[in-house]
Design an enzyme around this catalytic site. Sequence first.
Site, PDB file in Angstrom:
ATOM      1  N   ASN A 205       0.859  -1.198   0.000  1.00 30.89           N
ATOM      2  CA  ASN A 205       0.000   0.000   0.000  1.00 30.89           C
ATOM      3  C   ASN A 205       0.886   1.237   0.000  1.00 30.89           C
ATOM      4  O   ASN A 205       1.758   1.384   0.855  1.00 30.89           O
ATOM      5  CB  ASN A 205      -0.905  -0.012   1.238  1.00 30.89           C
ATOM      6  N   CYS A 210      -5.158   1.021  -1.314  1.00 25.68           N
ATOM      7  CA  CYS A 210      -5.761  -0.301  -1.086  1.00 25.68           C
ATOM      8  C   CYS A 210      -6.943  -0.518  -2.026  1.00 25.68           C
ATOM      9  O   CYS A 210      -7.223  -1.644  -2.427  1.00 25.68           O
ATOM     10  CB  CYS A 210      -6.180  -0.475   0.374  1.00 25.68           C
ATOM     11  N   HIS A 451     -10.899   1.276   4.558  1.00 23.25           N
ATOM     12  CA  HIS A 451      -9.940   0.330   4.000  1.00 23.25           C
ATOM     13  C   HIS A 451     -10.652  -0.585   3.011  1.00 23.25           C
ATOM     14  O   HIS A 451     -11.826  -0.919   3.179  1.00 23.25           O
ATOM     15  CB  HIS A 451      -9.326  -0.486   5.139  1.00 23.25           C
ATOM     16  N   ASP A 468      -5.419  -8.678   1.282  1.00 23.86           N
ATOM     17  CA  ASP A 468      -5.485  -7.456   2.092  1.00 23.86           C
ATOM     18  C   ASP A 468      -4.135  -6.761   2.009  1.00 23.86           C
ATOM     19  O   ASP A 468      -3.238  -7.008   2.824  1.00 23.86           O
ATOM     20  CB  ASP A 468      -5.845  -7.822   3.529  1.00 23.86           C
TER      21      ASP A 468
END
Length: 1107
Positions: A205, A210, A451, A468
């Site tokens: 990131n 993201c 997020h 993630d």
Amino acid sequence: MDGREDPQNPATPMELDEPVSVMDHQAFVHKHMPDLGHEVDDFKVFTWRLSKWRALEKKLTSPEFECGGHRWRILLFPAGNSNSPPNESVSIYLDYADPKTATEGWHACAQFALVMSNPTDPTSFVVSHAHHRFVAEECDWGFTRFHDLRKLFNTQENNKRPVIEDETTDITVFVRVLKDPTGVLWHNFTNYDSKKETGYVGLKNQGATCYMNSLLQSLFCTRYFRRAVYQIPTETDNPAESVALALQRVFYHLQTSDQSVGTQELTRSFGWKSLDSFMQHDVQEFNRVLQDKLESKMKGTQADGAITKLFVGKMKSYIKCVNVDFESSRTEDFYDIQLNVKGMKNLQESFRDYIAVETLDGDNKYQAEGLGLQDAKKGVIFQNFPPVLHLQLKRFEYDIQRDAMVKINDRHEFPLEIDLAEFLENPDERESHVYKLHGVLVHSGDLHGGHYFALIKPDRDTRWLKFDDDRVTPVTDKEVMEENYGGEALNGIIPAQQRTQVRAMKRFTNAYMLVYIRDTAIDEILAPFTEADTPAHLKKRLEEERLAMEAKKRERDEQHLFLTAKVITDKTFQEHQGFDLAVFEEKNWPLSELPTFRVLKQEPYLTFKARVAQHFKLKDQQIRLWVLVNRQNKTVRPDTPIPENESALTVENVRNNLAARQTDLRLYLDILDQGVPRPLPELQAGGPLMIFLKFFNVSEQSLRGIGKTYVSRHSKVGDLAGTIAALMNWVPQTPIKLYEEIKPGMIEIMKPKMTFTQSEIQDGDIICFQVELSDKEVHDLDAQGLYSTPVQFYDFMQYRVLITFKPKYEEVGRESEEFELVLSKKMNYEMMSQKVGEYLKHEPIKLRFTTANANGTPKGILKRSLNQTLADILQPTAYVNAPSTVIFYERLEVSIVELETKRSLKVVWTGVHNKEETTLTFLLPKTSMVHDLAEQISKQVTLAPTHVGSGRIRVFEISKDGRHQREFTGTEMLGNLPDVEFFAEEIPADELAADEADKVISVFHFSKEPSRTHGVPFRFVVKPQEKFLETKKRLQARIGVTDKDILKYRFALIQSAMFKQPSYIEDDDMIYDHKFLPDDVLGLDHVDRSGRAGRTGGSEKAIVIKG
């Protein structure tokens, strides 16, 4: 001992109104151990009775018991462990009995409750519960401050008897070992290896990327798409400028790397600056812009049509009369479908809502061509769905009550499999219309941030994975589905009366984009990737880069074994213009470029010397190396020749013994005269001195190194004149003056009759010479502002600075160049302005300068009135070590003196046809009004003929959403206007002629989505009883587009309070009949060719991908 209290479940005993007996295991667990929503593998209760409490040892463990295939025991510190004050609290932990004999990489996920109770009254107890992932590094878990020790000996509230009575108590542990189907339940992810555990790696990131990472992982796992991207020819592309190559490189690294992959190269190829990476954008918008860019790159290649094949479906908008046989319809492509979440229980309901039919009757009848007003049905229906279906769930909507965008966190269910046949106009029964869920893109947070992550099932055989950012983990179906439906459901089913409910923060975490793949196409779309699918040129290029990076890393890792040696030669000295023999450290001047060697510290000096000789194509015996040292007066001079009679001498010895205060070596290469068969002079006490000569050339205004020479210590300084005349090929008696360069600020004339010893000359000293000048020559030079002595020139060099001047703005019709000037820090603003004016051939008084920030962006405008010196202008701030040597300039049409009382304005002129014709620049008194500005505009533009234009000018700004004009009244003072972009247009004649029955509405331009605005909004007259077919003709005349171009436009009614897609207008509609609210507008949907992209919110920039 690593026992720790679970931070989420502090060791507070439960104080319940109706105590349950510890012996009633099921009732006790029901009340004191919340259901965490995970499947239980095994459950055990173990009780340990303890007597003679005060005589117990400081630390003791219970007998072992088994649960879930693991051995456990209770770990007790009766008077507290070392982390709590002695004799204050009891410390109790659940301990994994023998972690050393367990299999490597073992773990156990356990939920447990620890209870101390009265042996004769098990309703008198204290309890605390926790859950933990037991691993080798954390094999015990529990409560350091389980309970206050003194209170356990007394009867407490809700208990009838003391917990410890007659020095006896029971300690009971209730243990649930939970199933861990993903292997990462409650994992702390220390030393977690995504590649090893899942076969995939994550993306780093950059700050707020993201949203981009989640989409890129989804596209990467759509293997047909990855193949198509690889088929774009990029062999000759530069990754910093080519989106296709940069994306290929990201995909290749995701395939082959063991570590998470960076995306900075990709965002640089988009043309994004670092700030763009800290701004969250809309995923749908990013996806569309990226797909548009790639589609254009694929044209004419092997991949041509791949994006259309994968993602493009067709839908039909229609109006069908009920009582007569008439239908008006239009078919269009779609790349994704936006579905409502608000008020919809599940995905099927959202699809049904999307194709819901609207009835046009009563006052809202449809004007059918040639058939008058008719009852009709209006709606959209799908004609076909693409193999890969991107569904955008409308989680972000405008709330009319709040007058703001809000996030919809309502529960909205989606299935693992859905049959879309019912939503097709004519479903082909020979084909399956069943779609399988492939990806869920999730947003956790609110409107202002949060997020993003992706849940993806890469193929039929691979389990669901969570991508993630830089971590990839396995997940359960429940984590994919239930946990991303939204709503405020509890995590697990817990009875309403239970006081220990565990809520997950789920209300803000929900799916916002779903990816479905047609079941019959899965094997083609997600076909396994083979070696042949990756372009050979990409593999070769990246392999070479990998090897180069490894070599660089090795070099960094081994740096402590090496030192750097910089070598001054006679050639570099002759090219040098400055103090000493070279520039080693200077803030405002480039360092000298010198031959540089990377040398092993332990390399024998004689080996190194041979290498240097070979580099310069000389023999060993022809050279001698001198070490330069930092003298006390801060000059750097040759001091000592390196001894050559010690074979064991290493390069590090040389540095430590002869140049102790330096990290690296600075050397001078002393060569005997080429072709002269004589050795170098022997240097010994009382022997000759090696001095360096510099020549100040008055006519060229330069100071250059000439070379070195050897002189006797006892000879006179004046004897140098003959040596110099020979070196310079001058006639023998040429009169010269000699100066010693002692240090910056100390350049002293030398006395010819003194000896070198008397003049305190030593090895490595520098003597500067010039031809003697007559008084007239000196006077003439001074009159021209030139230097007549080396002392003056040395003074200039001491304060010189190399400044880069950059244009602050691109100047239309004029080449804006960046250039460098050597100036003195003693110069003031006026002198600098004069020099820049001479270079640019522009009046100095019409130049404006701006200083630069440390990152190279414009900072503050320099005020001429202060007349600062360059030293002050370049002064570093407290926060920046090195001063910036960049100054921005602007070429003005007026003097900066005049500018202080006037307002400089740039106005975009759009004429009468809403076309950006030109940008006009004005400098008007700050006390002038907007109507004065309009008058000035009218003098510079050509107005339209009277039947088209009114001759009146409207000055306006654009609203933040890009949909409306905000007109100035004309009486505003220019000095008080906000710092915004100004626009002006000629008001059309029909607008001024509009009567009370007409409506004047706002019209704006957009592309596909109403949020993707572009161009300049305008006003337009709508007339009663006019069909849109006629309205469209007047609109075409208003914006001045051709018959061919107008066919590419679509027209939509955009309502501020409408949650549906824009309502596209048919030729027979009458938009006059719409009850326009202040924010309702007419939108023109067409490709942006204006270069003026906007975006809802004003402060949020539209996504632009350049490469």
